[in-house]
Design a protein around this motif. Structure first.
Motif, PDB file in Angstrom:
ATOM      1  N   PHE A  31       0.860  -1.190   0.000  1.00 48.61           N
ATOM      2  CA  PHE A  31       0.000   0.000   0.000  1.00 48.61           C
ATOM      3  C   PHE A  31       0.891   1.233   0.000  1.00 48.61           C
ATOM      4  O   PHE A  31       1.999   1.196   0.521  1.00 48.61           O
ATOM      5  N   GLU A  32       0.363   2.319  -0.546  1.00 47.45           N
ATOM      6  CA  GLU A  32       1.064   3.601  -0.473  1.00 47.45           C
ATOM      7  C   GLU A  32       0.902   4.070   0.972  1.00 47.45           C
ATOM      8  O   GLU A  32      -0.207   4.387   1.394  1.00 47.45           O
ATOM      9  N   SER A  33       1.992   4.096   1.735  1.00 44.32           N
ATOM     10  CA  SER A  33       1.875   4.249   3.188  1.00 44.32           C
ATOM     11  C   SER A  33       1.235   5.562   3.637  1.00 44.32           C
ATOM     12  O   SER A  33       0.520   5.590   4.634  1.00 44.32           O
ATOM     13  N   PHE A  83      -7.957  -3.362  -9.991  1.00 43.20           N
ATOM     14  CA  PHE A  83      -6.521  -3.162  -9.810  1.00 43.20           C
ATOM     15  C   PHE A  83      -6.267  -1.764 -10.380  1.00 43.20           C
ATOM     16  O   PHE A  83      -6.870  -1.398 -11.392  1.00 43.20           O
ATOM     17  N   PRO A  84      -5.387  -0.945  -9.740  1.00 45.32           N
ATOM     18  CA  PRO A  84      -5.170   0.418 -10.243  1.00 45.32           C
ATOM     19  C   PRO A  84      -4.914   0.439 -11.747  1.00 45.32           C
ATOM     20  O   PRO A  84      -4.268  -0.456 -12.287  1.00 45.32           O
ATOM     21  N   LYS A  85      -5.446   1.452 -12.392  1.00 47.78           N
ATOM     22  CA  LYS A  85      -5.300   1.717 -13.832  1.00 47.78           C
ATOM     23  C   LYS A  85      -6.090   0.754 -14.713  1.00 47.78           C
ATOM     24  O   LYS A  85      -5.780   0.529 -15.868  1.00 47.78           O
ATOM     25  N   SER A  86      -7.155   0.213 -14.128  1.00 48.34           N
ATOM     26  CA  SER A  86      -8.008  -0.701 -14.896  1.00 48.34           C
ATOM     27  C   SER A  86      -9.279  -0.016 -15.386  1.00 48.34           C
ATOM     28  O   SER A  86     -10.116  -0.653 -16.027  1.00 48.34           O
ATOM     29  N   THR A 124     -10.907   2.598 -13.147  1.00 42.28           N
ATOM     30  CA  THR A 124     -11.610   2.936 -11.910  1.00 42.28           C
ATOM     31  C   THR A 124     -12.471   4.196 -12.067  1.00 42.28           C
ATOM     32  O   THR A 124     -13.653   4.212 -11.729  1.00 42.28           O
ATOM     33  N   ILE A 125     -11.843   5.228 -12.609  1.00 39.06           N
ATOM     34  CA  ILE A 125     -12.495   6.547 -12.557  1.00 39.06           C
ATOM     35  C   ILE A 125     -13.704   6.633 -13.486  1.00 39.06           C
ATOM     36  O   ILE A 125     -14.743   7.172 -13.119  1.00 39.06           O
ATOM     37  N   TRP A 126     -13.593   6.033 -14.667  1.00 38.56           N
ATOM     38  CA  TRP A 126     -14.784   6.150 -15.518  1.00 38.56           C
ATOM     39  C   TRP A 126     -15.902   5.250 -14.989  1.00 38.56           C
ATOM     40  O   TRP A 126     -17.079   5.544 -15.178  1.00 38.56           O
ATOM     41  N   SER A 163     -12.385   0.603  -4.456  1.00 37.53           N
ATOM     42  CA  SER A 163     -11.285  -0.034  -3.733  1.00 37.53           C
ATOM     43  C   SER A 163     -10.339  -0.761  -4.688  1.00 37.53           C
ATOM     44  O   SER A 163     -10.756  -1.254  -5.735  1.00 37.53           O
ATOM     45  N   HIS A 164      -9.063  -0.820  -4.266  1.00 37.32           N
ATOM     46  CA  HIS A 164      -8.080  -1.617  -5.022  1.00 37.32           C
ATOM     47  C   HIS A 164      -7.706  -2.881  -4.230  1.00 37.32           C
ATOM     48  O   HIS A 164      -6.725  -3.539  -4.548  1.00 37.32           O
ATOM     49  N   LEU A 165      -8.470  -3.201  -3.221  1.00 35.18           N
ATOM     50  CA  LEU A 165      -8.084  -4.351  -2.378  1.00 35.18           C
ATOM     51  C   LEU A 165      -8.171  -5.676  -3.137  1.00 35.18           C
ATOM     52  O   LEU A 165      -9.105  -5.889  -3.916  1.00 35.18           O
ATOM     53  N   SER A 213      -0.178   1.453 -18.494  1.00 35.00           N
ATOM     54  CA  SER A 213      -0.830   2.630 -17.925  1.00 35.00           C
ATOM     55  C   SER A 213      -0.203   2.983 -16.579  1.00 35.00           C
ATOM     56  O   SER A 213       0.060   4.149 -16.265  1.00 35.00           O
ATOM     57  N   TYR A 214       0.074   1.943 -15.803  1.00 32.08           N
ATOM     58  CA  TYR A 214       0.637   2.152 -14.466  1.00 32.08           C
ATOM     59  C   TYR A 214       2.059   2.710 -14.528  1.00 32.08           C
ATOM     60  O   TYR A 214       2.479   3.510 -13.688  1.00 32.08           O
ATOM     61  N   PHE A 215       2.787   2.264 -15.549  1.00 33.30           N
ATOM     62  CA  PHE A 215       4.153   2.763 -15.754  1.00 33.30           C
ATOM     63  C   PHE A 215       4.118   4.282 -15.955  1.00 33.30           C
ATOM     64  O   PHE A 215       4.840   5.035 -15.296  1.00 33.30           O
ATOM     65  N   HIS A 216       3.220   4.736 -16.840  1.00 30.20           N
ATOM     66  CA  HIS A 216       3.159   6.175 -17.122  1.00 30.20           C
ATOM     67  C   HIS A 216       2.609   6.945 -15.913  1.00 30.20           C
ATOM     68  O   HIS A 216       3.097   8.024 -15.580  1.00 30.20           O
ATOM     69  N   PHE A 217       1.617   6.348 -15.243  1.00 30.59           N
ATOM     70  CA  PHE A 217       1.063   6.970 -14.028  1.00 30.59           C
ATOM     71  C   PHE A 217       2.172   7.128 -12.979  1.00 30.59           C
ATOM     72  O   PHE A 217       2.316   8.169 -12.342  1.00 30.59           O
ATOM     73  N   SER A 218       2.965   6.078 -12.811  1.00 27.27           N
ATOM     74  CA  SER A 218       4.024   6.108 -11.791  1.00 27.27           C
ATOM     75  C   SER A 218       5.067   7.164 -12.105  1.00 27.27           C
ATOM     76  O   SER A 218       5.710   7.708 -11.215  1.00 27.27           O
ATOM     77  N   ARG A 248       7.037  10.324  -6.325  1.00 33.04           N
ATOM     78  CA  ARG A 248       7.394   9.419  -5.241  1.00 33.04           C
ATOM     79  C   ARG A 248       7.622   7.983  -5.722  1.00 33.04           C
ATOM     80  O   ARG A 248       8.411   7.246  -5.159  1.00 33.04           O
ATOM     81  N   PHE A 249       6.870   7.574  -6.753  1.00 29.73           N
ATOM     82  CA  PHE A 249       6.956   6.190  -7.209  1.00 29.73           C
ATOM     83  C   PHE A 249       8.231   5.891  -8.010  1.00 29.73           C
ATOM     84  O   PHE A 249       8.550   4.741  -8.256  1.00 29.73           O
ATOM     85  N   GLU A 250       8.900   6.931  -8.471  1.00 28.11           N
ATOM     86  CA  GLU A 250      10.177   6.776  -9.163  1.00 28.11           C
ATOM     87  C   GLU A 250      10.215   5.661 -10.194  1.00 28.11           C
ATOM     88  O   GLU A 250      11.051   4.765 -10.128  1.00 28.11           O
ATOM     89  N   THR A 283       4.675  -0.941  -6.700  1.00 26.67           N
ATOM     90  CA  THR A 283       4.216   0.107  -5.796  1.00 26.67           C
ATOM     91  C   THR A 283       2.887  -0.212  -5.130  1.00 26.67           C
ATOM     92  O   THR A 283       2.702   0.058  -3.964  1.00 26.67           O
ATOM     93  N   VAL A 284       1.949  -0.756  -5.892  1.00 24.16           N
ATOM     94  CA  VAL A 284       0.662  -1.049  -5.262  1.00 24.16           C
ATOM     95  C   VAL A 284       0.177  -2.423  -5.694  1.00 24.16           C
ATOM     96  O   VAL A 284      -0.191  -2.634  -6.837  1.00 24.16           O
ATOM     97  N   GLY A 285       0.191  -3.326  -4.732  1.00 24.37           N
ATOM     98  CA  GLY A 285      -0.462  -4.607  -4.970  1.00 24.37           C
ATOM     99  C   GLY A 285       0.230  -5.550  -5.921  1.00 24.37           C
ATOM    100  O   GLY A 285       1.365  -5.370  -6.320  1.00 24.37           O
TER     101      GLY A 285
HETATM  102  C1  LIG Z   1      -1.755   4.992  -4.266  1.00 25.90           C
HETATM  103  C2  LIG Z   1      -2.559   3.871  -4.833  1.00 25.90           C
HETATM  104  C3  LIG Z   1      -3.339   4.300  -6.021  1.00 25.90           C
HETATM  105  C4  LIG Z   1      -4.527   4.929  -5.812  1.00 25.90           C
HETATM  106  C5  LIG Z   1      -5.243   5.364  -6.918  1.00 25.90           C
HETATM  107  C6  LIG Z   1      -4.742   5.135  -8.188  1.00 25.90           C
HETATM  108  O1  LIG Z   1      -5.407   5.602  -9.278  1.00 25.90           O
HETATM  109  S1  LIG Z   1      -6.658   4.904  -9.866  1.00 25.90           S
HETATM  110  O2  LIG Z   1      -7.602   4.566  -8.794  1.00 25.90           O
HETATM  111  O3  LIG Z   1      -6.240   3.659 -10.563  1.00 25.90           O
HETATM  112  O4  LIG Z   1      -7.214   5.872 -10.802  1.00 25.90           O
HETATM  113  C7  LIG Z   1      -3.568   4.478  -8.375  1.00 25.90           C
HETATM  114  C8  LIG Z   1      -2.859   4.059  -7.278  1.00 25.90           C
END
Ligand SMILES: CCc1ccc(OS(=O)(=O)O)cc1
Ligand SMILES: Nc1ncnc2c1ncn2[C@@H]1O[C@H](COP(=O)(O)O)[C@@H](OP(=O)(O)O)[C@H]1O
Length: 199
Positions: free
Chosen positions: A16-18, A44-47, A49-51, A100-102, A131-136, A141-143, A161-163
């Protein structure tokens, strides 16, 4: 280039992002009381979520649909484990919507016993990783850096970084998804390769 130890919290094998999670909340996740009419978007992040949050907002919030109410998406559908606005979940009126990303094994036990609704958004992992690569790279912080190979190794190891994408669903859930997907796509004029040994 990795400073992961400074921003990651590993809880029961999941990263998790602490700075966005509350360790006490994670410890008590299992017992979080689920209501029958709760709705969870789980991804899972970048799948996507937002839309999906936007679609659900259009369904549940008239003020969002007709643009009479100016409420942010995060206030309508807060993140469950990344509750950065400290929303009081227990006193929220029903139906409560969460995002949730759990992974399957960390969700509250009430969700596992088929209370509530779960909308699980599934995306091709190659697209998720890209997508996650570009987001990071946007989240300093994700470097992530420019090294896709290094990033891919972390992603495949489930130690990024996450999960861990591979363990977000169970093997059985993944197989079930493949079956439903194949069945629904079978009449499309597209060719999918399901077996890497297939020509
Ligand atoms: C810090 C974990 C995290 C939270 C939200 C993210 O974006 S999205 O929900 O996939 O749009 C990505 C990573
Ligand atoms: N209406 C839509 N249809 C398809 N993909 C969409 C979409 N709206 C957003 N996305 C994609 O969802 C991804 C972000 O997912 P999340 O909301 O989980 O962070 C982005 O992928 P890309 O980064 O590949 O463009 C974004 O383009």
């Amino acid at each position: 280039m990795d400073n992961k130890d400074t921003y990651l919290l590993n809880f029961k094998g999941y990263n998790f992002e602490s700075s966005f999670v509350d360790a006490d909340f994670l410890e008590n996740l299992d017992d979080f009381e689920i209501r029958d009419d709760d709705v969870f978007i789980i991804t899972f992040p970048k799948s996507g979520t937002i839309w999906t949050q936007q679609i659900l907002s259009l369904i549940y919030f008239e003020g969002h649909r007709n643009r009479t109410e100016d409420l942010s998406t995060l206030d309508r559908i807060p993140f469950f484990e990344y509750n950065i606005r400290k929303t009081d979940f227990l006193n929220r009126p029903s139906p409560r919507l969460f995002c949730s990303h759990l992974p399957y094994y960390l969700v509250p036990k009430g969700l596992k016993s088929k209370k509530a609704k779960i909308i699980y958004v599934y995306r091709n992992p190659k697209d998720v990783m890209t997508s996650y690569f570009h987001f990071s790279n946007l989240v300093v912080r994700f470097e992530a850096g420019n090294d896709m190979e290094h990033f891919m190794k972390r992603f495949l190891d489930g130690n990024g970084t996450v999960g861990d994408w591979k363990h977000h669903l169970t093997v059985e859930q993944n197989e079930r998804f493949d079956k439903i997907f194949q069945r629904n796509m079978k009449d499309l004029p597209l060719k999918f390769i399901w077996d890497l040994n297939e020509e």
